[in-house]
Design a protein around this motif. Structure first.
Motif, PDB file in Angstrom:
ATOM      1  N   GLY A 185     -12.754   2.425   0.332  1.00  0.00           N
ATOM      2  CA  GLY A 185     -12.926   3.225  -0.950  1.00  0.00           C
ATOM      3  C   GLY A 185     -11.435   3.917  -1.143  1.00  0.00           C
ATOM      4  N   CYS A 186     -10.243   3.176  -1.287  1.00  0.00           N
ATOM      5  CA  CYS A 186      -8.798   3.556  -1.176  1.00  0.00           C
ATOM      6  C   CYS A 186      -8.503   4.080  -2.727  1.00  0.00           C
ATOM      7  CB  CYS A 186      -7.820   2.457  -0.888  1.00  0.00           C
ATOM      8  SG  CYS A 186      -7.937   0.882  -1.747  1.00  0.00           S
ATOM      9  N   GLY A 187      -9.557   3.685  -3.840  1.00  0.00           N
ATOM     10  CA  GLY A 187      -9.343   4.091  -5.148  1.00  0.00           C
ATOM     11  C   GLY A 187      -7.874   3.783  -5.655  1.00  0.00           C
ATOM     12  N   THR A 188      -7.136   4.783  -6.063  1.00  0.00           N
ATOM     13  CA  THR A 188      -5.692   4.730  -6.752  1.00  0.00           C
ATOM     14  C   THR A 188      -4.487   4.791  -5.613  1.00  0.00           C
ATOM     15  OG1 THR A 188      -5.681   6.987  -7.424  1.00  0.00           O
ATOM     16  CG2 THR A 188      -6.612   5.595  -8.878  1.00  0.00           C
ATOM     17  N   LEU A 214      -8.314   0.175  -9.097  1.00  0.00           N
ATOM     18  CA  LEU A 214      -7.635  -0.963  -8.515  1.00  0.00           C
ATOM     19  C   LEU A 214      -6.591  -1.235  -9.569  1.00  0.00           C
ATOM     20  CD1 LEU A 214     -10.364  -3.382  -7.120  1.00  0.00           C
ATOM     21  CD2 LEU A 214      -8.861  -2.024  -5.823  1.00  0.00           C
ATOM     22  N   MET A 215      -6.709  -1.213 -10.929  1.00  0.00           N
ATOM     23  CA  MET A 215      -5.683  -1.679 -11.796  1.00  0.00           C
ATOM     24  C   MET A 215      -4.527  -0.433 -11.823  1.00  0.00           C
ATOM     25  SD  MET A 215      -5.938  -4.142 -13.848  1.00  0.00           S
ATOM     26  CE  MET A 215      -4.938  -3.574 -15.360  1.00  0.00           C
ATOM     27  N   ALA A 216      -4.766   0.872 -11.431  1.00  0.00           N
ATOM     28  CA  ALA A 216      -3.839   1.841 -11.274  1.00  0.00           C
ATOM     29  C   ALA A 216      -3.079   1.674 -10.029  1.00  0.00           C
ATOM     30  CB  ALA A 216      -4.524   3.262 -11.197  1.00  0.00           C
ATOM     31  N   ALA A 217      -3.643   1.228  -8.923  1.00  0.00           N
ATOM     32  CA  ALA A 217      -3.160   0.788  -7.827  1.00  0.00           C
ATOM     33  C   ALA A 217      -2.049  -0.360  -7.914  1.00  0.00           C
ATOM     34  CB  ALA A 217      -3.832   0.562  -6.739  1.00  0.00           C
ATOM     35  N   PHE A 218      -2.410  -1.390  -8.775  1.00  0.00           N
ATOM     36  CA  PHE A 218      -1.530  -2.718  -8.731  1.00  0.00           C
ATOM     37  C   PHE A 218      -0.742  -2.399  -9.920  1.00  0.00           C
ATOM     38  CE2 PHE A 218      -5.254  -4.831  -6.485  1.00  0.00           C
ATOM     39  CZ  PHE A 218      -4.554  -5.199  -5.345  1.00  0.00           C
ATOM     40  N   ARG A 219      -0.934  -1.986 -10.848  1.00  0.00           N
ATOM     41  CA  ARG A 219      -0.093  -2.178 -12.135  1.00  0.00           C
ATOM     42  C   ARG A 219       0.703  -0.734 -12.201  1.00  0.00           C
ATOM     43  NH1 ARG A 219      -2.197  -4.718 -16.209  1.00  0.00           N
ATOM     44  NH2 ARG A 219      -0.182  -4.205 -17.422  1.00  0.00           N
ATOM     45  N   TYR A 220       0.438   0.358 -11.425  1.00  0.00           N
ATOM     46  CA  TYR A 220       1.536   1.351 -11.653  1.00  0.00           C
ATOM     47  C   TYR A 220       1.828   1.943 -10.152  1.00  0.00           C
ATOM     48  CZ  TYR A 220       3.309   6.071 -12.647  1.00  0.00           C
ATOM     49  OH  TYR A 220       4.002   6.982 -12.694  1.00  0.00           O
ATOM     50  N   GLU A 221       0.993   2.246  -9.316  1.00  0.00           N
ATOM     51  CA  GLU A 221       1.447   3.075  -8.092  1.00  0.00           C
ATOM     52  C   GLU A 221       2.222   2.123  -7.129  1.00  0.00           C
ATOM     53  OE1 GLU A 221       1.250   5.953  -7.398  1.00  0.00           O
ATOM     54  OE2 GLU A 221      -0.143   6.459  -9.021  1.00  0.00           O
ATOM     55  N   LEU A 222       1.866   0.902  -6.738  1.00  0.00           N
ATOM     56  CA  LEU A 222       2.468   0.026  -5.995  1.00  0.00           C
ATOM     57  C   LEU A 222       3.988  -0.236  -6.482  1.00  0.00           C
ATOM     58  CD1 LEU A 222      -0.029  -2.420  -4.651  1.00  0.00           C
ATOM     59  CD2 LEU A 222       1.105  -0.524  -3.474  1.00  0.00           C
ATOM     60  N   PRO A 223       4.214  -0.884  -7.842  1.00  0.00           N
ATOM     61  CA  PRO A 223       5.341  -0.885  -8.437  1.00  0.00           C
ATOM     62  C   PRO A 223       6.059   0.401  -8.437  1.00  0.00           C
ATOM     63  CG  PRO A 223       3.625  -1.959  -9.661  1.00  0.00           C
ATOM     64  CD  PRO A 223       3.072  -1.134  -8.884  1.00  0.00           C
ATOM     65  N   ALA A 224       5.877   1.434  -8.885  1.00  0.00           N
ATOM     66  CA  ALA A 224       6.383   2.642  -9.089  1.00  0.00           C
ATOM     67  C   ALA A 224       6.935   3.030  -7.830  1.00  0.00           C
ATOM     68  CB  ALA A 224       5.566   3.674  -9.920  1.00  0.00           C
ATOM     69  N   GLN A 225       6.076   2.948  -6.887  1.00  0.00           N
ATOM     70  CA  GLN A 225       6.631   3.426  -5.441  1.00  0.00           C
ATOM     71  C   GLN A 225       7.248   2.583  -4.556  1.00  0.00           C
ATOM     72  OE1 GLN A 225       6.302   6.703  -4.534  1.00  0.00           O
ATOM     73  NE2 GLN A 225       4.884   7.071  -6.156  1.00  0.00           N
ATOM     74  N   GLY A 226       7.887   1.338  -5.198  1.00  0.00           N
ATOM     75  CA  GLY A 226       8.635   0.172  -4.547  1.00  0.00           C
ATOM     76  C   GLY A 226       7.859  -0.309  -3.254  1.00  0.00           C
ATOM     77  N   LEU A 227       6.614  -0.274  -3.303  1.00  0.00           N
ATOM     78  CA  LEU A 227       5.743  -0.648  -2.274  1.00  0.00           C
ATOM     79  C   LEU A 227       5.417  -2.445  -2.330  1.00  0.00           C
ATOM     80  CD1 LEU A 227       3.936   2.453  -1.425  1.00  0.00           C
ATOM     81  CD2 LEU A 227       5.742   1.626  -0.301  1.00  0.00           C
ATOM     82  N   LEU A 228       5.676  -2.911  -3.364  1.00  0.00           N
ATOM     83  CA  LEU A 228       5.164  -4.222  -3.521  1.00  0.00           C
ATOM     84  C   LEU A 228       5.578  -5.290  -2.192  1.00  0.00           C
ATOM     85  CD1 LEU A 228       5.718  -4.908  -7.379  1.00  0.00           C
ATOM     86  CD2 LEU A 228       3.678  -4.416  -6.296  1.00  0.00           C
ATOM     87  N   PRO A 229       6.852  -5.083  -1.580  1.00  0.00           N
ATOM     88  CA  PRO A 229       7.016  -5.946  -0.526  1.00  0.00           C
ATOM     89  C   PRO A 229       6.252  -5.429   0.425  1.00  0.00           C
ATOM     90  CG  PRO A 229       9.108  -5.099  -1.637  1.00  0.00           C
ATOM     91  CD  PRO A 229       7.914  -4.193  -2.413  1.00  0.00           C
ATOM     92  N   LYS A 230       5.675  -4.516   0.592  1.00  0.00           N
ATOM     93  CA  LYS A 230       4.591  -4.349   1.770  1.00  0.00           C
ATOM     94  C   LYS A 230       3.236  -5.137   1.934  1.00  0.00           C
ATOM     95  CE  LYS A 230       6.808  -1.257   4.153  1.00  0.00           C
ATOM     96  NZ  LYS A 230       6.197  -0.096   4.886  1.00  0.00           N
ATOM     97  N   ARG A 231       3.016  -5.662   0.631  1.00  0.00           N
ATOM     98  CA  ARG A 231       1.944  -6.750   0.474  1.00  0.00           C
ATOM     99  C   ARG A 231       0.450  -6.135   1.098  1.00  0.00           C
ATOM    100  NH1 ARG A 231       5.529  -8.553  -2.208  1.00  0.00           N
ATOM    101  NH2 ARG A 231       6.061 -10.919  -2.303  1.00  0.00           N
ATOM    102  N   PRO A 232       0.171  -5.065   0.720  1.00  0.00           N
ATOM    103  CA  PRO A 232      -1.220  -4.514   1.409  1.00  0.00           C
ATOM    104  C   PRO A 232      -2.337  -5.523   0.837  1.00  0.00           C
ATOM    105  CG  PRO A 232      -0.675  -3.321  -0.551  1.00  0.00           C
ATOM    106  CD  PRO A 232       0.531  -4.009  -0.252  1.00  0.00           C
TER     107      PRO A 232
END
Length: 386
Positions: A185-188, A214-232
């Motif tokens: 349950g990682c939420g956003t 999940l939309m908030a995680a994929f569409r906002y948090e990961l891109p905005a934090q520069g974490l897309l290369p971490k591939r969680p």
């Protein structure tokens, strides 16, 4: 007849002639010889030093600092007292005081509702010319509700509390960047963002059921934090279905307030599935707030139920928040290496027909066929005929 001369005169004359014979070396020749020998010795030593292997410095002369305890038990991620003192000194040195956030030169405070209205009215605060503003100029268009971070208010406490949880869990579990972590349950990603940033790529996994989170995680948090290369690995799923996570063994599995909202029976189903995904002895499960799924059974029954899963309750912990007056309660579990005692009754008809195939088995019995043979084995030991 004498074969050798015996007269004294003859022997004395011979010895005097030998003493007169010798080698005469002049001083220039001596100097030249020493010079040649010195040059030869120099080239010989140079050749040996270039061809001989380079040895590491002796440990007694090494000036390297000793390894820090954090390199063995995990890296410290929480701020130190020096860090806190530094921040306070900076505020004091600059004479800063908290002020009301009102309209002032160059700053136009907006509530989230006002920001969202601006985004809708001005098409994303576009500065393109009118004909160009109708076109899409972004690679990953994000809904306005996510851009104004409405999801940061979903938790009943400040978003910054996610950092507190990360620091507590990472240090309590002695995590290193190579560790494997699963959040139920990682939420956003209020907590997950910090784990994703800290861990190596693909080492953070999560099971989440809520679509908007999940939309908030994929569409906002990961891109905005520069974490897309971490591939969680973040999977949408329900009913404690961990099948998509493969055979990964985790150093840490945690659930923040999740077990409060699901039936006790489903919690036990999840623990049954998780027990084999947790590393033996060193792996940890942390559950926040309470463990009523267990306490409602009664202390003794709860312990038996956990032991049947190979789990052990280690204790209750609390940790304070860094930025606001708040603390959380966490309950810690580990997976222990269960053992079973197997007694082999050996008689004359079946002597030697059983053996254990698991490497952790250890024979502790007698070789005599007249007594019982006792073995100590790991839980997944197998008995086969041979």
């Amino acid at each position: 007849m004498a074969l050798f001369p015996t007269s004294s005169s003859s022997s004395s004359s011979s010895s005097s002639s030998q003493q007169q014979k010798g080698i005469v070396i002049t001083i220039p020749i001596l100097i030249l010889s020493v010079s040649v020998f010195t040059i030869f010795l120099f080239f010989l030593l140079s050749t040996l030093s270039s061809t001989s292997p380079q040895l590491p410095p002796s440990p007694t002369t090494c000036s390297c600092p000793p390894p820090s305890p954090s390199s063995v038990t995990g890296v410290r991620v929480s701020p130190t007292k020096d860090d806190i003192d530094w921040v306070k000194d900076q505020i004091l040195m600059n004479g800063l005081q908290m002020q009301n956030n009102v309209l002032r030169k160059g700053i136009n405070p907006r509530t989230r509702a006002q920001q969202l209205q601006d985004l809708k009215e001005f098409k994303g605060i576009s500065h393109y010319e009118e004909e160009e503003s109708l076109s899409n100029h972004t690679a990953l268009p994000c809904p306005g509700e996510l851009l104004v971070e409405e999801h940061h208010s979903n938790y009943g406490e400040p978003w910054a509390g996610g950092r507190d949880v990360f620091e507590f869990l990472a240090e309590s579990s002695h995590l290193v960047p190579d560790s494997q972590v699963l959040e139920i349950g990682c939420g956003t990603l209020r907590v997950g963002l910090h784990f994703i940033r800290y861990l190596k790529p693909e080492h953070f996994h999560c099971l989440e059921r809520d679509e908007l989170s999940l939309m908030a995680a994929f569409r906002y948090e990961l891109p905005a934090q520069g974490l897309l290369p971490k591939r969680p690995l973040i999977v949408r799923g329900e009913d404690m279905d961990f099948s998509k996570f493969g055979k990964t063994e985790y150093d840490l599995i945690y659930a923040s307030a999740v077990f409060l909202h699901i039936p006790d029976k489903l919690v036990w189903v999840g623990l049954e599935k998780l027990k084999d995904k947790l590393k033996v002895n060193d792996g940890r499960i942390f559950v926040s707030h309470n463990i009523k799924f267990c306490s409602r059974l009664g202390g003794e029954e709860c312990t038996k139920r956990l032991q049947s899963l190979g789990l052990e309750y280690l204790g209750k912990h609390t940790h304070d928040s860094l930025l606001f007056n708040h603390y959380e309660i966490w309950f810690e579990f580990r997976r222990f290496k269960t053992t079973i005692m197997v007694y082999l009754f050996v008689d004359s008809n079946e002597a030697g027909i059983y053996r254990f195939t698991h490497a952790d088995c250890g024979y502790r019995g007698s070789s005599s066929a007249a007594v019982d043979n006792e073995w100590l084995c790991h839980e997944d030991a197998m008995v086969r005929r041979w």
